[in-house]
Design a protein around this motif. Sequence first.
Motif, PDB file in Angstrom:
ATOM      1  N   VAL A   1     -17.113  46.119  37.711  1.00  0.00           N
ATOM      2  CA  VAL A   1     -16.096  46.273  38.762  1.00  0.00           C
ATOM      3  C   VAL A   1     -14.909  47.073  38.235  1.00  0.00           C
ATOM      4  O   VAL A   1     -14.359  47.937  38.925  1.00  0.00           O
TER       5      VAL A   1
ATOM      6  N   LEU B   1     -15.869  50.586  38.376  1.00  0.00           N
ATOM      7  CA  LEU B   1     -15.820  51.074  39.764  1.00  0.00           C
ATOM      8  C   LEU B   1     -14.379  51.343  40.194  1.00  0.00           C
ATOM      9  O   LEU B   1     -14.078  52.363  40.818  1.00  0.00           O
ATOM     10  N   ILE B   2     -13.476  50.400  39.849  1.00  0.00           N
ATOM     11  CA  ILE B   2     -12.083  50.549  40.277  1.00  0.00           C
ATOM     12  C   ILE B   2     -11.475  51.805  39.665  1.00  0.00           C
ATOM     13  O   ILE B   2     -10.809  52.590  40.342  1.00  0.00           O
TER      14      ILE B   2
ATOM     15  N   SER C   1     -12.795  54.917  41.228  1.00  0.00           N
ATOM     16  CA  SER C   1     -12.154  55.170  42.524  1.00  0.00           C
ATOM     17  C   SER C   1     -10.731  55.680  42.324  1.00  0.00           C
ATOM     18  O   SER C   1     -10.248  56.506  43.093  1.00  0.00           O
TER      19      SER C   1
ATOM     20  N   LEU D   1     -11.093  59.270  41.651  1.00  0.00           N
ATOM     21  CA  LEU D   1     -11.434  59.976  42.898  1.00  0.00           C
ATOM     22  C   LEU D   1     -10.192  60.164  43.760  1.00  0.00           C
ATOM     23  O   LEU D   1      -9.994  61.225  44.357  1.00  0.00           O
TER      24      LEU D   1
ATOM     25  N   LEU E   1      -2.471  52.197  43.233  1.00  0.00           N
ATOM     26  CA  LEU E   1      -3.871  51.760  43.148  1.00  0.00           C
ATOM     27  C   LEU E   1      -4.171  51.201  41.759  1.00  0.00           C
ATOM     28  O   LEU E   1      -4.907  50.216  41.628  1.00  0.00           O
TER      29      LEU E   1
ATOM     30  N   PHE F   1      -3.021  47.661  41.745  1.00  0.00           N
ATOM     31  CA  PHE F   1      -3.935  46.819  42.528  1.00  0.00           C
ATOM     32  C   PHE F   1      -5.213  46.535  41.753  1.00  0.00           C
ATOM     33  O   PHE F   1      -5.716  45.413  41.758  1.00  0.00           O
ATOM     34  N   GLY F   2      -5.735  47.573  41.109  1.00  0.00           N
ATOM     35  CA  GLY F   2      -6.953  47.399  40.338  1.00  0.00           C
ATOM     36  C   GLY F   2      -6.774  46.385  39.224  1.00  0.00           C
ATOM     37  O   GLY F   2      -7.617  45.504  39.021  1.00  0.00           O
TER      38      GLY F   2
ATOM     39  N   ASP G   1      -6.875  42.901  40.321  1.00  0.00           N
ATOM     40  CA  ASP G   1      -8.193  42.438  40.738  1.00  0.00           C
ATOM     41  C   ASP G   1      -9.006  41.889  39.568  1.00  0.00           C
ATOM     42  O   ASP G   1      -9.836  41.003  39.749  1.00  0.00           O
TER      43      ASP G   1
END
Lengths: 222, 237
Positions: free
Chosen positions: B124, B127-128, B131, B134, B151, B154-155, B158
């Motif tokens: 994860v 993935l974060i 992203s 991206l 972001l 936030f990541g 998480d």
Amino acid sequence: MFRALWTHLVKDLRIEWRSLDAIISMLFFSGLVVVLFSIAFDPSGVFSQRIAGGVLCVATMFASVSALNQAWAREIRHQVLDAQRMVPAPGAELYLAKAIANFLFVTIVQVILAPFFFIFYNLHVAGQGWLLALVLPLGTWALVGNGIFFAALSIRSRNRELLLSLILFPIFIPALLAMVQATTNILTGESDPTLWIKMLAGYDIIFTTASLLLFDVIFHAE
Amino acid sequence: MKKLAIGLYAILTVALMIWAWYQAIYVAPNDAMQGEIFRIIYYHVPSAMVAFLFFAISLVGSIGYLASRRNLPERAQIFDAWALAGAEVGVVFCTVVLTTGPIWGRRAWGIWWTWDARLTTTLVLWLIYVSYLLLRRFASGPQMQTLAAVLGIFGALDVPIVYMSNRWWRTQHPAPVFGGGPGSGMASSMLPAFGWNVLGWMAWGIFILILRYNVERKSQEIAAQEAEAALHGVSSM
């Protein structure tokens, strides 16, 4: 105190009431996902009890992305977004209003979808069914609260519709896990979903707080 | 002078990595339970340490950027370059972890992958940060830096949630080798090889990180110059 919030909320609800764009597209899309999964996995008996929770959550997730994108995209026309940026009211109220409005839309879709879901998957609730009334709103709030935030974040980029899914889904993973586990536990009645409900509530509190605090930063970013 | 320092550091890093490789392959003994395949720990764990350290650097960069973007624009650019370099090089090392892990798992557990706490968290996390990269690609201009910084925060929020949720779900990965309670710890004959590899890979990672940071600073300079030139072009007309 919450006048800006109330104004935005009433405006969004009124637009939706007149057009029904978001609800109809979400309803049809999530219905399609349910049918497609049902054909792909041919659910019956215990197996259908086990996967039903996951299918419902994933269907909601995919369907709500379209509404989340529309939530801000519709403000771009006539420079409404720029006007909203110049309003002296705190951005957090705008964020909350959007989140509450979309939360209501997704909840309406879930309520309408649920009976069809039970029919297609031949479900019966073995656990405490009333807990679903706690799990689904908590999970939906996790999805919509983050989704509205990230939709505002990606609104001014290229490829914004794709980008929203790309940044929302990884962050949403723990909430999805908790939502699916809790729903499955309730449907099968095999174990106690309390832990997962607590986790969902914790996730909601953490991310809603972060969104409220950081919304002004991304909304006024330039 | 700066180039000389970087060159010397590069030579030192390569020497350190050769020495660490020699230690891991020839000097360290086989594991009592797992045999040869155990040696992958000398690559798997150091890469994970480097990846997590660099993600932490990225988080610090993101917070620093948000804090200083209004008052200290020059310092904010430095923070942003660190945030980007940390995320990008971190993703590379995280990819190494996610590649060596299944190879080891296939031999040790008989399966390539399992949805256990640490595996899922690492995936994860990967993935974060992908992203995050991206987002940096799709958005543009100074607003992109702000959005990416948010972001990034936030990541990072998480990660602990993912970890806890998966611990409640299921756990297959062994308890931490270091500081993981009674029965944990490494045989003393393996420690030097492990230490050298941590050192070697850390030095290598920092080398790449600094290169990436310099490249980003250069491209920030070029962008600033272009903006300046465009401004003069308009005013002289």
